[in-house]
Write an enzyme that holds these catalytic residues in place. Structure first.
Site, PDB file in Angstrom:
ATOM      1  N   PRO A  10       0.723  -1.221  -0.043  1.00  0.00           N
ATOM      2  CA  PRO A  10       0.121  -0.069  -0.203  1.00  0.00           C
ATOM      3  C   PRO A  10       0.813   1.311  -0.013  1.00  0.00           C
ATOM      4  O   PRO A  10       1.933   1.308   0.503  1.00  0.00           O
ATOM      5  CB  PRO A  10      -0.979   0.069   1.571  1.00  0.00           C
ATOM      6  N   ASN A  11       0.255   2.264  -0.552  1.00  0.00           N
ATOM      7  CA  ASN A  11       0.866   3.582  -0.907  1.00  0.00           C
ATOM      8  C   ASN A  11       2.004   3.742  -1.732  1.00  0.00           C
ATOM      9  O   ASN A  11       2.516   4.880  -1.908  1.00  0.00           O
ATOM     10  CB  ASN A  11       1.031   4.200   0.618  1.00  0.00           C
ATOM     11  N   ARG A  18       4.697  11.148  -2.371  1.00  0.00           N
ATOM     12  CA  ARG A  18       4.611  10.618  -1.126  1.00  0.00           C
ATOM     13  C   ARG A  18       5.804  10.888  -0.321  1.00  0.00           C
ATOM     14  O   ARG A  18       7.094  10.390  -0.700  1.00  0.00           O
ATOM     15  CB  ARG A  18       4.323   9.269  -1.000  1.00  0.00           C
ATOM     16  N   TYR A  23      11.213   9.031   0.745  1.00  0.00           N
ATOM     17  CA  TYR A  23      11.074   7.609  -0.336  1.00  0.00           C
ATOM     18  C   TYR A  23      11.648   8.205  -1.668  1.00  0.00           C
ATOM     19  O   TYR A  23      11.617   7.330  -2.580  1.00  0.00           O
ATOM     20  CB  TYR A  23       9.654   7.607  -0.559  1.00  0.00           C
ATOM     21  N   ASN A  74       8.043  -5.643  -1.381  1.00  0.00           N
ATOM     22  CA  ASN A  74       8.012  -4.601  -0.635  1.00  0.00           C
ATOM     23  C   ASN A  74       6.507  -4.674  -0.012  1.00  0.00           C
ATOM     24  O   ASN A  74       5.741  -4.044  -0.458  1.00  0.00           O
ATOM     25  CB  ASN A  74       8.292  -3.278  -1.376  1.00  0.00           C
ATOM     26  N   ALA A  77       3.405  -0.645   4.728  1.00  0.00           N
ATOM     27  CA  ALA A  77       3.019  -0.805   5.929  1.00  0.00           C
ATOM     28  C   ALA A  77       2.338  -2.234   6.688  1.00  0.00           C
ATOM     29  O   ALA A  77       2.621  -2.541   7.636  1.00  0.00           O
ATOM     30  CB  ALA A  77       2.004   0.157   6.378  1.00  0.00           C
ATOM     31  N   ASP A  87       1.646 -15.377   6.829  1.00  0.00           N
ATOM     32  CA  ASP A  87       1.386 -16.962   6.424  1.00  0.00           C
ATOM     33  C   ASP A  87       1.289 -17.275   4.915  1.00  0.00           C
ATOM     34  O   ASP A  87       1.443 -18.264   4.628  1.00  0.00           O
ATOM     35  CB  ASP A  87      -0.234 -16.905   6.989  1.00  0.00           C
ATOM     36  N   GLU A  98      12.869  -9.512   0.890  1.00  0.00           N
ATOM     37  CA  GLU A  98      12.177  -8.306   1.453  1.00  0.00           C
ATOM     38  C   GLU A  98      12.836  -7.158   1.091  1.00  0.00           C
ATOM     39  O   GLU A  98      13.915  -7.336   1.212  1.00  0.00           O
ATOM     40  CB  GLU A  98      11.926  -8.621   2.870  1.00  0.00           C
ATOM     41  N   HIS A 100      12.859  -2.808   1.168  1.00  0.00           N
ATOM     42  CA  HIS A 100      12.326  -1.447   1.249  1.00  0.00           C
ATOM     43  C   HIS A 100      13.449  -0.221   0.941  1.00  0.00           C
ATOM     44  O   HIS A 100      14.481  -0.440   0.936  1.00  0.00           O
ATOM     45  CB  HIS A 100      12.204  -1.106   3.090  1.00  0.00           C
ATOM     46  N   SER A 102      13.015   2.857   2.230  1.00  0.00           N
ATOM     47  CA  SER A 102      13.867   3.485   3.606  1.00  0.00           C
ATOM     48  C   SER A 102      14.353   2.370   4.303  1.00  0.00           C
ATOM     49  O   SER A 102      14.213   1.115   4.103  1.00  0.00           O
ATOM     50  CB  SER A 102      12.770   4.257   4.332  1.00  0.00           C
ATOM     51  N   ARG A 107      13.702   4.271  11.707  1.00  0.00           N
ATOM     52  CA  ARG A 107      12.604   5.236  11.575  1.00  0.00           C
ATOM     53  C   ARG A 107      11.774   5.074  12.955  1.00  0.00           C
ATOM     54  O   ARG A 107      12.512   4.299  13.905  1.00  0.00           O
ATOM     55  CB  ARG A 107      11.884   4.871  10.466  1.00  0.00           C
ATOM     56  N   ARG A 111       7.914   0.617  13.201  1.00  0.00           N
ATOM     57  CA  ARG A 111       8.552   0.166  11.951  1.00  0.00           C
ATOM     58  C   ARG A 111       9.541  -0.840  11.948  1.00  0.00           C
ATOM     59  O   ARG A 111      10.203  -1.543  11.194  1.00  0.00           O
ATOM     60  CB  ARG A 111       8.734   1.295  11.066  1.00  0.00           C
TER      61      ARG A 111
HETATM   62  C1  DQA Z   1       8.389   0.763   3.232  1.00  0.00           C
HETATM   63  C2  DQA Z   1       8.766   1.233   4.550  1.00  0.00           C
HETATM   64  C3  DQA Z   1       7.294   1.082   5.575  1.00  0.00           C
HETATM   65  O1  DQA Z   1       7.505   1.104   6.839  1.00  0.00           O
HETATM   66  C4  DQA Z   1       6.453   2.023   5.175  1.00  0.00           C
HETATM   67  O2  DQA Z   1       5.012   1.547   5.639  1.00  0.00           O
HETATM   68  C5  DQA Z   1       6.046   1.852   3.529  1.00  0.00           C
HETATM   69  C6  DQA Z   1       7.197   1.865   2.860  1.00  0.00           C
HETATM   70  C7  DQA Z   1       9.664   1.408   2.394  1.00  0.00           C
HETATM   71  O3  DQA Z   1       9.788   1.020   1.343  1.00  0.00           O
HETATM   72  O4  DQA Z   1      10.619   1.990   2.982  1.00  0.00           O
HETATM   73  O5  DQA Z   1       5.016   2.151   3.127  1.00  0.00           O
HETATM   74  O6  DQA Z   1       8.318  -0.357   3.114  1.00  0.00           O
END
Ligand code: DQA
Length: 143
Positions: A10-11, A18, A23, A74, A77, A87, A98, A100, A102, A107, A111
């Site tokens: 998400p986002n 954003r 980011y 990624n 959140a 799961d 995995e 990210h 950031s 942070r 997180r």
């Molecule tokens: C994120 C880090 C997460 O804490 C955050 O909620 C995101 C982006 C990152 O790519 O840095 O949406 O996954």
């Protein structure tokens, strides 16, 4: 060409506008282009997807599990609280990386927990779009 799913939570569709100080200024579409081009240079075919919907993301993980397709994820959140996502990750048999943009550990405290990390082959965080490039390189070297 070996396929890899690059799944984004998400986002992340709002990248570019954003919180650019955290980011970066690259849009999601520019990031997707970078991923596809980098993958192709490494002999991988990247299927890049993004959703704001937990159920859809879980469905894509089921697809990857069924097809034994490696995943670069990624979870955004969802990383920090989605046991349903964890799961689904547990069903994967091919590598799971995995990523990210950031560094969540640098942070806010909420997180600092990742429910996914314990199932991942490895985690790459904090390098902006380069986190994805490094994940693709790691995957290419594994095969
Ligand atoms: C994120 C880090 C997460 O804490 C955050 O909620 C995101 C982006 C990152 O790519 O840095 O949406 O996954």
């Amino acid at each position: 060409m070996r396929e890899v799913y690059v799944l984004n939570g998400p986002n992340l569709n709002r990248l570019g506008t954003r919180e650019p100080d955290i980011y970066g200024s690259m849009t999601f579409s520019q990031l997707a282009d970078l991923i596809v081009e980098t993958a192709s240079a490494l002999g991988l075919q990247a299927d890049v997807r993004q959703t704001n919907d937990e159920a859809e993301l879980i469905g894509w993980l089921h697809e990857a599990a069924g097809g034994k397709v490696p995943v670069i994820l990624n979870p955004a959140a969802f990383t920090h609280y989605s046991y349903a996502l964890r799961d689904a990750c547990a069903m994967l048999t091919a590598p799971l990386i995995e990523v990210h943009l950031s560094n969540p550990l640098a942070r806010e405290e909420f997180r600092h927990t990742s429910v996914v990390s314990g199932l991942a082959t490895g985690t790459i965080a904090g390098f902006g779009s380069t986190s994805y490039v490094l994940a693709l390189e790691a995957l290419a070297r594994q095969s």
